[in-house]
Write a protein that holds these residues in place. Structure first.
Motif, PDB file in Angstrom:
ATOM      1  N   UNK A  32      42.472  48.633  45.134  1.00 52.54           N
ATOM      2  CA  UNK A  32      41.207  49.766  44.323  1.00 52.54           C
ATOM      3  C   UNK A  32      40.954  48.846  43.552  1.00 52.54           C
ATOM      4  N   UNK A  33      41.560  48.503  42.622  1.00 50.48           N
ATOM      5  CA  UNK A  33      41.187  47.225  41.662  1.00 50.48           C
ATOM      6  C   UNK A  33      39.976  46.228  42.220  1.00 50.48           C
ATOM      7  N   UNK A  34      40.732  45.502  43.189  1.00 46.72           N
ATOM      8  CA  UNK A  34      40.085  44.474  43.693  1.00 46.72           C
ATOM      9  C   UNK A  34      38.780  44.883  44.320  1.00 46.72           C
ATOM     10  N   UNK A  35      38.312  46.112  44.696  1.00 52.62           N
ATOM     11  CA  UNK A  35      37.078  46.419  45.149  1.00 52.62           C
ATOM     12  C   UNK A  35      36.804  47.004  44.028  1.00 52.62           C
ATOM     13  N   UNK A  36      36.602  47.438  42.910  1.00 52.49           N
ATOM     14  CA  UNK A  36      36.139  47.764  41.740  1.00 52.49           C
ATOM     15  C   UNK A  36      35.659  46.751  41.500  1.00 52.49           C
ATOM     16  N   UNK A  37      36.208  45.318  41.170  1.00 49.40           N
ATOM     17  CA  UNK A  37      35.881  44.552  40.782  1.00 49.40           C
ATOM     18  C   UNK A  37      35.728  42.922  41.843  1.00 49.40           C
ATOM     19  N   UNK A  38      35.212  42.006  41.262  1.00 49.31           N
ATOM     20  CA  UNK A  38      34.273  40.178  41.683  1.00 49.31           C
ATOM     21  C   UNK A  38      35.674  39.959  42.100  1.00 49.31           C
ATOM     22  N   UNK A  39      37.306  40.109  41.693  1.00 56.15           N
ATOM     23  CA  UNK A  39      38.210  39.792  41.748  1.00 56.15           C
ATOM     24  C   UNK A  39      38.688  39.939  43.510  1.00 56.15           C
ATOM     25  N   UNK A  40      39.403  39.105  44.049  1.00 50.43           N
ATOM     26  CA  UNK A  40      40.178  38.941  45.532  1.00 50.43           C
ATOM     27  C   UNK A  40      41.738  39.564  45.445  1.00 50.43           C
ATOM     28  N   UNK A  41      41.952  40.911  46.288  1.00 51.55           N
ATOM     29  CA  UNK A  41      43.563  41.189  46.054  1.00 51.55           C
ATOM     30  C   UNK A  41      44.761  40.317  45.796  1.00 51.55           C
ATOM     31  N   UNK A  42      44.430  39.335  46.693  1.00 54.85           N
ATOM     32  CA  UNK A  42      45.005  38.370  46.353  1.00 54.85           C
ATOM     33  C   UNK A  42      45.448  37.637  44.869  1.00 54.85           C
ATOM     34  N   UNK A  43      44.608  37.526  44.102  1.00 51.77           N
ATOM     35  CA  UNK A  43      43.915  37.268  43.679  1.00 51.77           C
ATOM     36  C   UNK A  43      44.827  38.392  42.150  1.00 51.77           C
ATOM     37  N   UNK A  44      44.628  38.447  42.912  1.00 49.29           N
ATOM     38  CA  UNK A  44      44.935  39.770  41.661  1.00 49.29           C
ATOM     39  C   UNK A  44      46.473  40.069  41.718  1.00 49.29           C
ATOM     40  N   UNK A  45      47.609  39.936  42.591  1.00 54.82           N
ATOM     41  CA  UNK A  45      48.143  40.130  42.617  1.00 54.82           C
ATOM     42  C   UNK A  45      49.297  38.796  42.298  1.00 54.82           C
ATOM     43  N   UNK A  46      48.566  37.997  42.819  1.00 60.33           N
ATOM     44  CA  UNK A  46      48.534  36.208  42.093  1.00 60.33           C
ATOM     45  C   UNK A  46      48.738  36.698  40.674  1.00 60.33           C
ATOM     46  N   UNK A  47      48.172  36.811  39.905  1.00 61.82           N
ATOM     47  CA  UNK A  47      48.248  36.636  38.775  1.00 61.82           C
ATOM     48  C   UNK A  47      49.518  37.491  37.980  1.00 61.82           C
TER      49      UNK A  47
ATOM     50  N   UNK B 256      47.655  40.985  37.806  1.00 59.40           N
ATOM     51  CA  UNK B 256      46.386  41.035  36.369  1.00 59.40           C
ATOM     52  C   UNK B 256      46.610  42.910  36.821  1.00 59.40           C
ATOM     53  N   UNK B 257      46.533  43.762  36.318  1.00 60.24           N
ATOM     54  CA  UNK B 257      46.708  44.988  36.590  1.00 60.24           C
ATOM     55  C   UNK B 257      45.669  45.879  35.521  1.00 60.24           C
ATOM     56  N   UNK B 258      44.603  45.273  34.726  1.00 58.88           N
ATOM     57  CA  UNK B 258      43.230  45.885  34.382  1.00 58.88           C
ATOM     58  C   UNK B 258      42.263  45.186  34.074  1.00 58.88           C
ATOM     59  N   UNK B 259      40.772  45.539  34.293  1.00 58.68           N
ATOM     60  CA  UNK B 259      39.974  44.838  34.119  1.00 58.68           C
ATOM     61  C   UNK B 259      39.136  45.198  33.052  1.00 58.68           C
ATOM     62  N   UNK B 260      37.731  44.191  31.873  1.00 58.03           N
ATOM     63  CA  UNK B 260      37.075  44.949  31.725  1.00 58.03           C
ATOM     64  C   UNK B 260      35.923  44.732  32.301  1.00 58.03           C
ATOM     65  N   UNK B 261      35.087  44.776  32.840  1.00 54.90           N
ATOM     66  CA  UNK B 261      33.795  44.316  33.229  1.00 54.90           C
ATOM     67  C   UNK B 261      33.103  45.387  34.249  1.00 54.90           C
ATOM     68  N   UNK B 262      31.273  44.945  33.807  1.00 52.86           N
ATOM     69  CA  UNK B 262      30.270  45.676  34.347  1.00 52.86           C
ATOM     70  C   UNK B 262      30.833  46.944  33.849  1.00 52.86           C
ATOM     71  N   UNK B 263      30.192  47.273  32.042  1.00 51.66           N
ATOM     72  CA  UNK B 263      30.148  48.003  31.426  1.00 51.66           C
ATOM     73  C   UNK B 263      31.480  49.095  31.082  1.00 51.66           C
TER      74      UNK B 263
END
Length: 314
Positions: free
Chosen positions: A176-191, A193-200
């Motif tokens: 769901x985090x990937x779908x809310x952001x411009x990151x791909x799901x694979x990028x999120x899993x690889x790095x 990433x668990x939280x993002x600040x974007x789109x205000x």
């Protein structure tokens, strides 16, 4: 927070803290002027300068509700305001405004609407939390209390913080985090990433998504630092400096800055320095989430934290 550390932390942002002049509200005019204003509003939104974009877009939408370009800018503004139903409607009406552009924003608006459909709303003084029904409701009072404490700590450290109410969306999975952001799901899993600040807004994955949870309060505090830095640097701070300050300041709500260097991260940094494997600042651009592994991301965060600690000591 010592007085010296507070002064030095504020000095890190000194080159960027000067505000831009407020955007003048547009008057209904000929098409070329209107399109120039739409372009200006889109640039402001990409730079996360939502109040300035709103001052341009709202009069345009009132004067030219049927214009595709205006609908595009208004739809993106509604996305940044978490008004997803309106964002989808306006972006659907913007077809033809700019080849290839409306579809990308429309896809993001539709995914955001789908992910957050049925979410509960919990409002605090300076923050509003949107969360799924069920177990995640227990997180809300702790999250609001921490964010208010972090806001006060950053105000003392940096001298000011935005006055607007900040949206926080809790999601149930990294998918769901990937779908809310411009990151791909694979990028999120690889790095990792668990939280993002974007789109205000701040987007935070529920700790129940991980087998052993994670330091979700510090992580949310880290993302709020990004929100403040993005607003007051007009999204122009280098990635390494932005991430370094956010990492240094993520513990301010419960103590001093710079307390987040774990023994694991310190060992990674020591070994990489000895073996000449440090990640360059250029490699960290445009996002830590695009690094090739969780170990690389952890090393990068250790490096930028050490850099900001060195600046603070100097």
């Amino acid at each position: 927070m010592t007085r010296a550390a507070s002064r030095l932390a504020a000095a890190l942002l000194g080159l960027w803290l000067a505000p831009r002049p407020a955007a003048a509200a547009p008057a209904p005019g000929p098409a070329p002027d209107r399109y120039r204003q739409v372009g200006q509003a889109m640039r402001l939104l990409v730079d996360e300068e939502v109040p300035e974009a709103r001052a341009l877009v709202e009069p345009l939408l009132e004067a030219h509700p049927g214009d595709a370009g205006v609908a595009l800018a208004a739809g993106v503004l509604r996305l940044y305001q978490q008004r997803y139903d309106e964002a989808v409607r306006l972006l659907e009406a913007s077809e033809g405004a700019s080849p290839g552009t409306p579809g990308d924003w429309l896809d993001l608006a539709r995914k955001s609407r789908e992910v957050t459909r049925g979410h509960e709303r919990a409002e605090g003084r300076h923050f509003v939390v949107f969360h799924p029904r069920g177990k995640d409701e227990v997180l809300v009072p702790y999250l609001l209390e921490m964010l208010e404490a972090q806001r006060a700590a950053l105000e003392r450290t940096l001298g000011r913080v935005p006055d607007d109410q900040v949206a926080v969306e809790i999601v149930e999975s990294t998918r769901d985090l990937a779908r809310l952001s411009t990151l791909g799901e694979e990028e999120i899993k690889t790095s990792g990433t668990i939280a993002i600040c974007k789109f205000n807004k701040l987007m935070v994955t529920s700790p129940k998504a991980l087998l052993r949870g994670y330091d979700w309060l510090d992580t949310a505090a880290h993302e709020y630092v990004h929100y403040v830095l993005t607003r007051y640097t007009h999204n122009r701070a280098p990635i390494w400096l932005q991430e370094g300050i956010a990492k240094w300041a993520e513990t301010l709500w419960r103590g001093r800055g710079g307390e987040s260097m774990s023994p694991y991260a310190a060992a990674l940094l020591r070994d990489a320095a000895r073996e000449g494997r440090l990640i360059t600042f250029a490699q960290m651009h445009p996002s830590m989430a695009k690094l090739p592994s969780q170990e690389a991301a952890a090393l990068a965060f250790a490096e930028v934290l050490a850099a900001v600690e060195w600046i603070t000591r100097r």
